[in-house]
Design a protein around this motif. Sequence first.
Motif, PDB file in Angstrom:
ATOM      1  N   SER A 217       0.839  -1.191   0.000  1.00 45.21           N
ATOM      2  CA  SER A 217       0.000   0.000   0.000  1.00 45.21           C
ATOM      3  C   SER A 217       0.876   1.244   0.000  1.00 45.21           C
ATOM      4  CB  SER A 217      -0.945   0.007   1.196  1.00 45.21           C
ATOM      5  OG  SER A 217      -0.210  -0.013   2.389  1.00 45.21           O
ATOM      6  N   ILE A 218       0.330   2.301  -0.561  1.00 40.35           N
ATOM      7  CA  ILE A 218       1.027   3.576  -0.641  1.00 40.35           C
ATOM      8  C   ILE A 218       0.074   4.651  -0.134  1.00 40.35           C
ATOM      9  CG2 ILE A 218       2.064   5.267  -2.189  1.00 40.35           C
ATOM     10  CD1 ILE A 218       2.711   2.969  -4.078  1.00 40.35           C
ATOM     11  N   THR A 219       0.564   5.536   0.669  1.00 44.26           N
ATOM     12  CA  THR A 219      -0.241   6.644   1.178  1.00 44.26           C
ATOM     13  C   THR A 219       0.362   7.942   0.665  1.00 44.26           C
ATOM     14  OG1 THR A 219      -0.743   5.386   3.172  1.00 44.26           O
ATOM     15  CG2 THR A 219      -1.118   7.741   3.257  1.00 44.26           C
ATOM     16  N   ARG A 220      -0.508   8.803   0.165  1.00 37.16           N
ATOM     17  CA  ARG A 220      -0.040  10.075  -0.368  1.00 37.16           C
ATOM     18  C   ARG A 220      -1.137  11.117  -0.199  1.00 37.16           C
ATOM     19  NH1 ARG A 220       4.230  13.096  -1.416  1.00 37.16           N
ATOM     20  NH2 ARG A 220       3.904  14.429  -3.183  1.00 37.16           N
ATOM     21  N   ASP A 221      -0.777  12.315   0.226  1.00 33.16           N
ATOM     22  CA  ASP A 221      -1.729  13.427   0.286  1.00 33.16           C
ATOM     23  C   ASP A 221      -1.889  13.997  -1.117  1.00 33.16           C
ATOM     24  OD1 ASP A 221      -2.083  13.240   3.020  1.00 33.16           O
ATOM     25  OD2 ASP A 221      -0.464  14.654   3.450  1.00 33.16           O
ATOM     26  N   ILE A 222      -3.133  14.181  -1.535  1.00 32.81           N
ATOM     27  CA  ILE A 222      -3.384  14.779  -2.845  1.00 32.81           C
ATOM     28  C   ILE A 222      -4.405  15.899  -2.693  1.00 32.81           C
ATOM     29  CG2 ILE A 222      -2.804  12.721  -4.192  1.00 32.81           C
ATOM     30  CD1 ILE A 222      -5.794  12.149  -4.407  1.00 32.81           C
ATOM     31  N   ASP A 223      -4.308  16.878  -3.563  1.00 31.19           N
ATOM     32  CA  ASP A 223      -5.227  18.014  -3.553  1.00 31.19           C
ATOM     33  C   ASP A 223      -6.430  17.672  -4.434  1.00 31.19           C
ATOM     34  OD1 ASP A 223      -6.487  20.443  -3.455  1.00 31.19           O
ATOM     35  OD2 ASP A 223      -5.001  21.491  -4.681  1.00 31.19           O
ATOM     36  N   ILE A 224      -7.612  17.568  -3.821  1.00 31.33           N
ATOM     37  CA  ILE A 224      -8.817  17.241  -4.583  1.00 31.33           C
ATOM     38  C   ILE A 224      -9.784  18.416  -4.651  1.00 31.33           C
ATOM     39  CG2 ILE A 224      -8.663  14.765  -4.087  1.00 31.33           C
ATOM     40  CD1 ILE A 224     -10.928  15.226  -2.006  1.00 31.33           C
ATOM     41  N   SER A 225      -9.282  19.607  -4.407  1.00 28.61           N
ATOM     42  CA  SER A 225     -10.168  20.780  -4.386  1.00 28.61           C
ATOM     43  C   SER A 225     -10.823  21.018  -5.747  1.00 28.61           C
ATOM     44  CB  SER A 225      -9.416  22.021  -3.920  1.00 28.61           C
ATOM     45  OG  SER A 225      -8.292  22.255  -4.730  1.00 28.61           O
ATOM     46  N   LEU A 226     -10.082  20.876  -6.839  1.00 29.12           N
ATOM     47  CA  LEU A 226     -10.675  21.043  -8.170  1.00 29.12           C
ATOM     48  C   LEU A 226     -11.715  19.962  -8.458  1.00 29.12           C
ATOM     49  CD1 LEU A 226      -7.547  22.043 -10.276  1.00 29.12           C
ATOM     50  CD2 LEU A 226      -9.371  23.529  -9.411  1.00 29.12           C
ATOM     51  N   PHE A 227     -11.424  18.755  -8.019  1.00 28.62           N
ATOM     52  CA  PHE A 227     -12.364  17.647  -8.179  1.00 28.62           C
ATOM     53  C   PHE A 227     -13.656  17.940  -7.430  1.00 28.62           C
ATOM     54  CE2 PHE A 227     -13.917  13.593  -6.314  1.00 28.62           C
ATOM     55  CZ  PHE A 227     -14.366  12.998  -7.476  1.00 28.62           C
ATOM     56  N   ARG A 228     -13.537  18.392  -6.195  1.00 24.62           N
ATOM     57  CA  ARG A 228     -14.730  18.703  -5.388  1.00 24.62           C
ATOM     58  C   ARG A 228     -15.561  19.819  -6.017  1.00 24.62           C
ATOM     59  NH1 ARG A 228     -14.118  18.333   0.961  1.00 24.62           N
ATOM     60  NH2 ARG A 228     -16.278  18.865   0.604  1.00 24.62           N
ATOM     61  N   GLU A 229     -14.890  20.862  -6.491  1.00 24.80           N
ATOM     62  CA  GLU A 229     -15.604  21.958  -7.143  1.00 24.80           C
ATOM     63  C   GLU A 229     -16.344  21.471  -8.386  1.00 24.80           C
ATOM     64  OE1 GLU A 229     -12.811  25.052  -7.968  1.00 24.80           O
ATOM     65  OE2 GLU A 229     -12.270  25.287  -5.850  1.00 24.80           O
ATOM     66  N   ASP A 230     -15.691  20.648  -9.165  1.00 29.08           N
ATOM     67  CA  ASP A 230     -16.273  20.162 -10.412  1.00 29.08           C
ATOM     68  C   ASP A 230     -17.498  19.275 -10.161  1.00 29.08           C
ATOM     69  OD1 ASP A 230     -16.242  20.104 -13.243  1.00 29.08           O
ATOM     70  OD2 ASP A 230     -15.377  18.096 -13.177  1.00 29.08           O
ATOM     71  N   ILE A 231     -17.394  18.342  -9.212  1.00 31.10           N
ATOM     72  CA  ILE A 231     -18.546  17.474  -8.970  1.00 31.10           C
ATOM     73  C   ILE A 231     -19.691  18.238  -8.317  1.00 31.10           C
ATOM     74  CG2 ILE A 231     -17.187  15.351  -8.889  1.00 31.10           C
ATOM     75  CD1 ILE A 231     -17.557  15.395  -5.842  1.00 31.10           C
ATOM     76  N   LYS A 232     -19.358  19.244  -7.514  1.00 33.40           N
ATOM     77  CA  LYS A 232     -20.406  20.067  -6.904  1.00 33.40           C
ATOM     78  C   LYS A 232     -21.136  20.878  -7.984  1.00 33.40           C
ATOM     79  CE  LYS A 232     -21.206  23.320  -3.159  1.00 33.40           C
ATOM     80  NZ  LYS A 232     -20.599  24.087  -2.076  1.00 33.40           N
ATOM     81  N   ARG A 233     -20.374  21.429  -8.911  1.00 33.34           N
ATOM     82  CA  ARG A 233     -20.950  22.207 -10.008  1.00 33.34           C
ATOM     83  C   ARG A 233     -21.870  21.346 -10.878  1.00 33.34           C
ATOM     84  NH1 ARG A 233     -19.236  22.466 -14.909  1.00 33.34           N
ATOM     85  NH2 ARG A 233     -17.150  21.743 -14.427  1.00 33.34           N
ATOM     86  N   GLN A 234     -21.484  20.070 -11.055  1.00 29.39           N
ATOM     87  CA  GLN A 234     -22.276  19.158 -11.883  1.00 29.39           C
ATOM     88  C   GLN A 234     -23.415  18.504 -11.111  1.00 29.39           C
ATOM     89  OE1 GLN A 234     -19.990  16.481 -14.343  1.00 29.39           O
ATOM     90  NE2 GLN A 234     -18.272  17.899 -14.352  1.00 29.39           N
ATOM     91  N   GLY A 235     -23.464  18.700  -9.792  1.00 27.62           N
ATOM     92  CA  GLY A 235     -24.552  18.177  -8.983  1.00 27.62           C
ATOM     93  C   GLY A 235     -24.393  16.730  -8.532  1.00 27.62           C
ATOM     94  N   TYR A 236     -23.180  16.212  -8.590  1.00 30.86           N
ATOM     95  CA  TYR A 236     -22.927  14.843  -8.143  1.00 30.86           C
ATOM     96  C   TYR A 236     -22.658  14.815  -6.642  1.00 30.86           C
ATOM     97  CZ  TYR A 236     -22.307  13.623 -13.072  1.00 30.86           C
ATOM     98  OH  TYR A 236     -22.489  13.430 -14.400  1.00 30.86           O
ATOM     99  N   ASN A 237     -22.937  13.678  -6.019  1.00 32.60           N
ATOM    100  CA  ASN A 237     -22.567  13.471  -4.619  1.00 32.60           C
ATOM    101  C   ASN A 237     -21.081  13.124  -4.551  1.00 32.60           C
ATOM    102  OD1 ASN A 237     -25.146  13.897  -3.558  1.00 32.60           O
ATOM    103  ND2 ASN A 237     -25.714  11.777  -3.993  1.00 32.60           N
ATOM    104  N   PHE A 238     -20.413  13.615  -3.508  1.00 34.95           N
ATOM    105  CA  PHE A 238     -18.963  13.463  -3.405  1.00 34.95           C
ATOM    106  C   PHE A 238     -18.522  12.001  -3.331  1.00 34.95           C
ATOM    107  CE2 PHE A 238     -15.189  12.944  -0.706  1.00 34.95           C
ATOM    108  CZ  PHE A 238     -14.253  13.553  -1.516  1.00 34.95           C
TER     109      PHE A 238
END
Length: 57
Positions: A24-45
Amino acid sequence: MNNVFREKTQWERKEYFNQQTSFSITRDIDISLFREDIKRQGYNFYPALIYIITRSV
């Protein structure tokens, strides 16, 4: 079919069973753009995140 249970010490191929087959590998990633995009499209996170993870593996 009869199931026969034996001690691991008696297994003919026990050295193959005891090998580590995953990692297994653990890494911090920035998902802020992903969250904005799915929110704009009306999807659940959560469902969107699971979909993206399964598509990338």
